[in-house]
Design an enzyme around this catalytic site. Structure first.
Site, PDB file in Angstrom:
ATOM      1  N   CYS A  25      14.737   4.201  -1.185  1.00 22.40           N
ATOM      2  CA  CYS A  25      15.142   4.476   0.182  1.00 22.40           C
ATOM      3  C   CYS A  25      15.928   5.788   0.271  1.00 22.40           C
ATOM      4  CB  CYS A  25      15.985   3.330   0.741  1.00 22.40           C
ATOM      5  SG  CYS A  25      16.432   3.596   2.468  1.00 22.40           S
ATOM      6  N   LYS A  65      11.250   0.044  -7.635  1.00 21.83           N
ATOM      7  CA  LYS A  65      10.572   1.165  -6.979  1.00 21.83           C
ATOM      8  C   LYS A  65      11.523   2.355  -7.003  1.00 21.83           C
ATOM      9  CE  LYS A  65       8.569   2.819  -2.697  1.00 21.83           C
ATOM     10  NZ  LYS A  65       8.350   2.554  -1.278  1.00 21.83           N
ATOM     11  N   HIS A 101       7.418   6.220  -6.028  1.00 21.71           N
ATOM     12  CA  HIS A 101       7.141   6.930  -4.777  1.00 21.71           C
ATOM     13  C   HIS A 101       7.017   8.401  -5.144  1.00 21.71           C
ATOM     14  CE1 HIS A 101       7.520   8.344  -0.722  1.00 21.71           C
ATOM     15  NE2 HIS A 101       7.733   7.129  -0.247  1.00 21.71           N
TER      16      HIS A 101
END
Length: 133
Positions: A25, A65, A101
């Site tokens: 994030c 992630k 990501h």
């Protein structure tokens, strides 16, 4: 996060396949608290979280992630091998393209993913796994 994992492991173990930690994030509100992609800059803290969650969750897989880095520089290749070999993250090699990501925090979402760098990270993890036999 570890106390939450303890509850999940105790109360819902039979219904959970994996628990994911989102260290991707990029939002400032999250980042400024030391969460989300900020965990990339504190690998010791991230390691304690992952190891603690693994212990609390038992057979339930822990997945992480990540972004390729925090600023413009890609640094995930330095952290990726630790995820499976030292911290016990599940499905690291098979799922790496879904767990990484392909942008840095600074790039947020609009830029294209760096697939060449993701391949470098896959290769780094595979090399470490091969070394450990």
């Amino acid at each position: 996060m570890v106390p939450t994992a303890e509850v999940l492991g105790r109360e819902f173990a039979s219904g959970i396949d994996f628990v994911g930690i989102n260290c991707g994030c990029p939002i400032d509100l999250v980042f400024k608290t030391g969460s989300g992609s900020a965990l990339r800059d504190t690998p010791a803290k991230l390691g304690r979280i992952v190891v603690g969650m693994n212990k609390a969750l038992g057979e339930i897989l822990v997945m992480v992630k990540l972004r390729t880095g925090v600023k413009e520089r890609n640094t995930a290749h330095k952290l990726m091998p630790w995820l499976s070999s030292e911290w016990g993250v599940g499905y690291i090699t098979a799922s790496l393209r879904r767990l990484l990501h392909g942008r840095t925090r600074q790039q947020h979402y609009p830029k294209l993913a760096d697939w060449g760098y993701i391949k470098e990270c896959v290769d780094a993890v595979r090399a470490r796994e091969a070394d450990q036999g």
